[in-house]
Design a protein around this motif. Structure first.
Motif, PDB file in Angstrom:
ATOM      1  N   LEU A 190       0.821  -1.200   0.000  1.00 51.55           N
ATOM      2  CA  LEU A 190       0.000   0.000   0.000  1.00 51.55           C
ATOM      3  C   LEU A 190       0.861   1.258   0.000  1.00 51.55           C
ATOM      4  CD1 LEU A 190      -2.771  -0.964   2.595  1.00 51.55           C
ATOM      5  CD2 LEU A 190      -2.989  -0.902   0.104  1.00 51.55           C
ATOM      6  N   LEU A 191       2.093   1.128   0.481  1.00 50.68           N
ATOM      7  CA  LEU A 191       3.043   2.241   0.503  1.00 50.68           C
ATOM      8  C   LEU A 191       3.833   2.342  -0.800  1.00 50.68           C
ATOM      9  CD1 LEU A 191       4.434   1.712   4.125  1.00 50.68           C
ATOM     10  CD2 LEU A 191       2.701   3.369   3.406  1.00 50.68           C
ATOM     11  N   GLY A 254       0.669   1.221  12.878  1.00 58.03           N
ATOM     12  CA  GLY A 254       0.950   2.594  12.472  1.00 58.03           C
ATOM     13  C   GLY A 254       2.373   2.993  12.787  1.00 58.03           C
ATOM     14  N   ARG A 255       2.860   2.572  13.938  1.00 61.88           N
ATOM     15  CA  ARG A 255       4.252   2.853  14.304  1.00 61.88           C
ATOM     16  C   ARG A 255       5.212   2.148  13.364  1.00 61.88           C
ATOM     17  NH1 ARG A 255       7.760   1.209  19.589  1.00 61.88           N
ATOM     18  NH2 ARG A 255       6.790  -0.790  19.168  1.00 61.88           N
ATOM     19  N   PHE A 256       4.893   0.912  12.990  1.00 62.85           N
ATOM     20  CA  PHE A 256       5.707   0.158  12.042  1.00 62.85           C
ATOM     21  C   PHE A 256       5.792   0.892  10.699  1.00 62.85           C
ATOM     22  CE2 PHE A 256       5.550  -2.970   8.506  1.00 62.85           C
ATOM     23  CZ  PHE A 256       6.807  -3.544   8.652  1.00 62.85           C
ATOM     24  N   ILE A 257       4.654   1.357  10.212  1.00 62.88           N
ATOM     25  CA  ILE A 257       4.633   2.097   8.948  1.00 62.88           C
ATOM     26  C   ILE A 257       5.498   3.344   9.044  1.00 62.88           C
ATOM     27  CG2 ILE A 257       3.160   3.488   7.428  1.00 62.88           C
ATOM     28  CD1 ILE A 257       0.930   1.450   7.905  1.00 62.88           C
ATOM     29  N   GLU A 258       5.414   4.051  10.145  1.00 60.85           N
ATOM     30  CA  GLU A 258       6.188   5.284  10.317  1.00 60.85           C
ATOM     31  C   GLU A 258       7.687   5.004  10.296  1.00 60.85           C
ATOM     32  OE1 GLU A 258       5.198   8.247  10.214  1.00 60.85           O
ATOM     33  OE2 GLU A 258       3.088   8.307  10.798  1.00 60.85           O
ATOM     34  N   GLU A 269       2.114  12.434   2.469  1.00 62.01           N
ATOM     35  CA  GLU A 269       0.680  12.412   2.204  1.00 62.01           C
ATOM     36  C   GLU A 269       0.184  10.994   1.955  1.00 62.01           C
ATOM     37  OE1 GLU A 269      -2.500  14.402  -0.966  1.00 62.01           O
ATOM     38  OE2 GLU A 269      -0.465  15.226  -0.767  1.00 62.01           O
ATOM     39  N   MET A 270       0.964  10.207   1.204  1.00 64.45           N
ATOM     40  CA  MET A 270       0.587   8.825   0.937  1.00 64.45           C
ATOM     41  C   MET A 270       0.564   8.006   2.224  1.00 64.45           C
ATOM     42  SD  MET A 270       2.615   5.920  -1.248  1.00 64.45           S
ATOM     43  CE  MET A 270       3.987   6.084  -0.093  1.00 64.45           C
ATOM     44  N   VAL A 271       1.600   8.184   3.057  1.00 66.57           N
ATOM     45  CA  VAL A 271       1.694   7.445   4.315  1.00 66.57           C
ATOM     46  C   VAL A 271       0.500   7.752   5.207  1.00 66.57           C
ATOM     47  CG1 VAL A 271       3.021   7.190   6.442  1.00 66.57           C
ATOM     48  CG2 VAL A 271       4.199   7.252   4.235  1.00 66.57           C
ATOM     49  N   ASP A 272       0.172   9.020   5.351  1.00 66.20           N
ATOM     50  CA  ASP A 272      -0.970   9.411   6.187  1.00 66.20           C
ATOM     51  C   ASP A 272      -2.269   8.831   5.650  1.00 66.20           C
ATOM     52  OD1 ASP A 272       0.695  10.847   7.830  1.00 66.20           O
ATOM     53  OD2 ASP A 272       0.293  12.777   6.867  1.00 66.20           O
ATOM     54  N   LYS A 276      -4.710   6.262   7.691  1.00 69.83           N
ATOM     55  CA  LYS A 276      -6.090   6.675   7.940  1.00 69.83           C
ATOM     56  C   LYS A 276      -7.083   5.634   7.434  1.00 69.83           C
ATOM     57  CE  LYS A 276      -9.354  10.444   7.029  1.00 69.83           C
ATOM     58  NZ  LYS A 276      -9.547  11.759   6.374  1.00 69.83           N
ATOM     59  N   LYS A 277      -6.870   5.126   6.221  1.00 66.72           N
ATOM     60  CA  LYS A 277      -7.791   4.149   5.647  1.00 66.72           C
ATOM     61  C   LYS A 277      -7.757   2.834   6.418  1.00 66.72           C
ATOM     62  CE  LYS A 277      -7.767   5.925   0.894  1.00 66.72           C
ATOM     63  NZ  LYS A 277      -7.365   5.653  -0.512  1.00 66.72           N
TER      64      LYS A 277
END
Length: 428
Positions: A190-191, A254-258, A269-272, A276-277
């Motif tokens: 997704l990223l 969410g922390r992992f994604i960050e 913007e993509m990450v946020d 969110k989704k």
């Protein structure tokens, strides 16, 4: 031996390597060992991991020299070469790995020369020194990856800035490894990333050969794989990061994604948008179960990655009270214990649990019996007895897992946390 364990969780180095090779599509181990090693090493790992085993070759189907007394006296290399040729003739594999059991390791049979002889003929045969007495199955995961780094992974592969490699989720030693890897790969895609899991989606030896072209190695484990990661970076120039536990639920995923996004400098913007989704997806389901489960005071028993992930999810996202966290792996480095302790102590909304490092089942049971406030145990099949004696709820969710069938069910990530929450209800 200096220590005897009751109900050790996992097998020897050879068992760990068998699990890794068994999870790679179209790869065939060849055991240079005694006649019981194939079956016993597979039983120690695959046989206790949600009742599934390798679909290509496993257990008594693995080619083996079945060394006997005469092979110890006179050497077994000739027999090994015959076994290798037989495996090549019968098994339609993309690669073959010679693995040594304790017997071959003690007498020092030269498996390197045997492998080279077949490689000179164009066959992909690789030697891995793996006497079982060298350590446990976790070490086997590191040993086989060191072997890949030394012999299989190619240099000078063009760099792909969107490719990442996932390490630290050990096939079969994590009963949910397939689903966990699939969910983590789904999130990373997704990223906008491409993902080598090595063990899902029929990824195979070619993915391993070309994985030096990745932009980042991601270790999803609080302690495993340090040596191979450093070796990989030194040889191929691929940096690595460690996420110290299995990310479960919205908070930790969410922390992992960050962490990944910051390392790869991904578009903010993509990450946020992804976070969110995904949070909206998971919270829309959790909102439907408010009040279904009563408040629990819980203990988690298992490997470090699972204990960290499950404890943090139930405390941070589900507002249960963590009372006890038992790490059942033999962990020796002080830095690793400190990292695990930090993850289990840094809770958002709860008082940290008592943390116990114990690989012996007797010690694990004693710790569970002594805490009279626990109303839920999340552990392995081994903890069902303790839960029964305490007359409390038990979920079998960590290795060894002998009384459930697990295919691609996941606990990791956003969607995996929903499965874990369902299991809480199913085992009331």
């Amino acid at each position: 031996m200096s220590e005897i364990l009751e109900n050790p969780r996992g097998g020897c180095v050879l068992g760990g390597i068998n699990s890794v090779l068994g999870a790679i599509d179209r790869v065939c181990p060849i055991l240079h060992s005694g006649p019981g090693c194939c079956m016993q090493t597979c039983a120690a790992e695959q046989g206790q991991s949600g009742n599934k085993s390798s679909s290509f070759v496993s257990s008594v189907s693995i080619p083996s020299t079945n060394m006997l007394e005469k092979d110890v006296v006179f050497g077994g290399v000739k027999k090994l070469k015959t076994t290798i040729q037989g495996a090549i003739d019968i098994m339609d594999a993309d690669a073959f790995f010679i693995l040594t059991g304790c017997t071959a390791g003690i007498i020092g049979d030269d498996i390197v020369s045997a492998a080279e002889e077949f490689r000179e003929k164009g066959y992909p045969v690789y030697p891995i020194e793996t006497p079982g007495f060298a350590g446990d199955s976790n070490l086997g995961y590191e040993v086989i990856w060191n072997g890949f780094i030394d012999q299989v992974i190619e240099k000078n592969v063009p760099k792909d800035e969107k490719l990442v490699n996932i390490f630290g989720i050990v096939p079969y030693h994590d009963p949910f490894w397939s689903g966990n890897l699939e969910e983590i790969a789904r999130i990373l895609r997704l990223l906008g990333l491409r993902v080598n899991t090595f063990f899902t989606e029929h990824q195979g030896i070619e993915n391993i050969r070309k994985c030096s072209g990745a932009a980042l190695n991601i270790i999803v484990n609080p302690w495993l794989f340090k040596g191979p990661a450093e070796k990989f970076e030194k040889k191929f120039g691929v940096p690595w990061i460690r996420y110290p536990g299995l990310p479960i639920g919205a908070t930790d995923t969410g922390r992992f994604i960050e962490v990944v996004a910051q390392k790869l400098n991904l578009d903010r913007e993509m990450v946020d948008s992804v976070i969110k989704k995904e949070e909206d997806y998971v919270y829309s389901y959790l909102a439907q179960s408010i009040g279904v489960l009563s408040w629990k005071r819980f203990a988690v028993v298992g490997d470090a990655a699972s204990v960290v992930g499950i404890t943090r999810y139930l405390a941070n996202d589900y507002s249960f009270t963590p009372k006890l966290a038992i790490i059942s792996e033999p962990i020796f480095r002080t830095e690793d214990k400190e990292r695990i302790t930090k993850e289990l102590s840094d809770m958002e909304y709860a008082t940290p649990p008592e943390i116990v490092f114990a690989a012996d089942q007797y010690e694990i049971n004693q710790a569970l019996y002594e805490d009279e406030e626990i109303t839920l145990i999340v552990g392995s099949s081994n903890e069902r007895e303790a839960a029964s004696l305490k007359e409390i709820q038990c979920i079998a969710a960590t290795f060894p897992l002998k009384d459930r069938l697990i295919f691609n069910r996941a606990y990791a990530g956003y969607r995996g946390s929903l499965s874990l929450t369902e299991d809480l209800y199913d085992n009331l």
